[in-house]
Design a protein around this motif. Structure first.
Motif, mmCIF file in Angstrom:
data_model
loop_
_atom_site.group_PDB
_atom_site.id
_atom_site.type_symbol
_atom_site.label_atom_id
_atom_site.label_comp_id
_atom_site.label_asym_id
_atom_site.label_seq_id
_atom_site.Cartn_x
_atom_site.Cartn_y
_atom_site.Cartn_z
ATOM 1 N N GLN A 1 0.805 -1.121 -0.293
ATOM 2 C CA GLN A 1 -0.157 -0.138 0.105
ATOM 3 C C GLN A 1 0.769 1.396 -0.110
ATOM 4 O OE1 GLN A 1 -2.795 -0.221 3.306
ATOM 5 N NE2 GLN A 1 -3.909 -1.717 2.286
ATOM 6 N N PRO B 1 3.312 3.963 -1.307
ATOM 7 C CA PRO B 1 3.724 4.400 -2.571
ATOM 8 C C PRO B 1 5.323 4.052 -3.017
ATOM 9 C CG PRO B 1 3.555 6.401 -1.220
ATOM 10 C CD PRO B 1 3.050 5.233 -0.675
ATOM 11 N N SER B 2 5.587 4.266 -4.096
ATOM 12 C CA SER B 2 7.112 4.002 -4.315
ATOM 13 C C SER B 2 7.783 5.301 -4.351
ATOM 14 C CB SER B 2 7.302 3.503 -5.948
ATOM 15 O OG SER B 2 6.896 4.357 -6.866
ATOM 16 N N GLN B 3 9.076 5.281 -4.268
ATOM 17 C CA GLN B 3 10.107 6.494 -4.049
ATOM 18 C C GLN B 3 9.572 7.482 -5.328
ATOM 19 O OE1 GLN B 3 11.729 7.127 -1.507
ATOM 20 N NE2 GLN B 3 12.043 9.474 -2.139
ATOM 21 N N GLU B 4 9.556 6.873 -6.535
ATOM 22 C CA GLU B 4 9.049 7.806 -7.686
ATOM 23 C C GLU B 4 7.764 8.358 -7.536
ATOM 24 O OE1 GLU B 4 7.930 6.804 -12.322
ATOM 25 O OE2 GLU B 4 9.647 5.710 -11.308
ATOM 26 N N ASP B 5 6.765 7.754 -7.142
ATOM 27 C CA ASP B 5 5.347 8.162 -7.107
ATOM 28 C C ASP B 5 5.381 9.442 -5.741
ATOM 29 O OD1 ASP B 5 4.316 6.745 -8.561
ATOM 30 O OD2 ASP B 5 3.747 5.129 -7.159
ATOM 31 N N PHE B 6 6.414 9.289 -4.547
ATOM 32 C CA PHE B 6 6.523 10.064 -3.636
ATOM 33 C C PHE B 6 7.029 11.430 -4.379
ATOM 34 C CE2 PHE B 6 8.890 11.979 -0.216
ATOM 35 C CZ PHE B 6 7.837 12.123 0.571
ATOM 36 N N ASN B 7 8.011 11.287 -4.982
ATOM 37 C CA ASN B 7 8.702 12.369 -5.427
ATOM 38 C C ASN B 7 7.846 13.231 -6.356
ATOM 39 O OD1 ASN B 7 11.175 11.981 -4.249
ATOM 40 N ND2 ASN B 7 12.096 10.947 -5.786
ATOM 41 N N LYS B 8 7.048 12.521 -7.143
ATOM 42 C CA LYS B 8 6.236 13.158 -8.016
ATOM 43 C C LYS B 8 5.190 13.929 -7.385
ATOM 44 C CE LYS B 8 3.506 11.652 -12.247
ATOM 45 N NZ LYS B 8 3.048 10.654 -13.031
ATOM 46 N N THR B 9 4.640 13.364 -6.185
ATOM 47 C CA THR B 9 3.519 13.983 -5.500
ATOM 48 C C THR B 9 4.163 15.133 -4.836
ATOM 49 O OG1 THR B 9 2.721 11.834 -5.166
ATOM 50 C CG2 THR B 9 2.065 13.566 -3.398
ATOM 51 N N TYR C 1 4.057 18.209 -7.312
ATOM 52 C CA TYR C 1 2.913 18.701 -7.575
ATOM 53 C C TYR C 1 2.531 19.569 -6.419
ATOM 54 C CZ TYR C 1 1.633 15.182 -11.035
ATOM 55 O OH TYR C 1 1.692 14.456 -12.326
#
Length: 143
Positions: free
Chosen positions: A101, A103-111, A114
């Motif tokens: 559940q 998030p990946s490090q990439e998803d975290f950095n993207k968020t 934003y």
């Protein structure tokens, strides 16, 4: 020496007689057997085999009771092992669900990108509104 041979059996007989006399009030009942004595717990019914060693009465649990106790110990041991396995399985499945559940490090950095963009834009809007209010306030003071 003959006196000891007479006194010890007499003492044991009086012990058996006394236990038979107070059968209802005593916790244990002692009965003579071919190889020694049998001790019965009058409250639970547990039986022990007793023999005299060095002037003392030494009692051992009866074989059928020992087997029953060992069976209960084995049953409880199996139950504990089953519970340990179940706890380990639950802990492993819980940790794998939690990991899936997150998030990946990439998803975290993207968020985070934003969010930074949102707050910068919001800060710019607030700054522009303050400038407009400041200019409007100056115009109202002049008139």
């Amino acid at each position: 020496m003959r006196l000891q041979h007479i006194l010890i059996p007499a003492a044991l007989c009086s012990l058996v007689a006394a236990s038979a006399y107070s059968e209802e009030t005593d916790h244990y009942r002692l009965e003579k057997s071919a190889t020694g004595y049998v001790r019965m717990d009058t409250q639970t019914g547990a039986m022990s085999i007793c023999e005299e060693r060095s002037g003392q009465l030494v009692c051992k649990m009866a074989a059928d009771e020992r087997a029953a106790y060992q069976d209960e110990i084995d049953r409880l041991d199996n139950s504990v092992k089953a519970l340990d396995a179940r706890v380990a399985k639950l802990e492993n499945s819980l940790s794998s669900r939690l990991e899936s559940q997150l998030p990946s490090q990439e998803d975290f950095n993207k968020t985070m990108g934003y969010m930074q963009q949102f707050f910068r834009t919001f800060k710019d809007i607030v700054r522009d509104m303050d400038k407009e209010d400041g200019d409007g306030a100056k115009l109202n003071q002049k008139t």
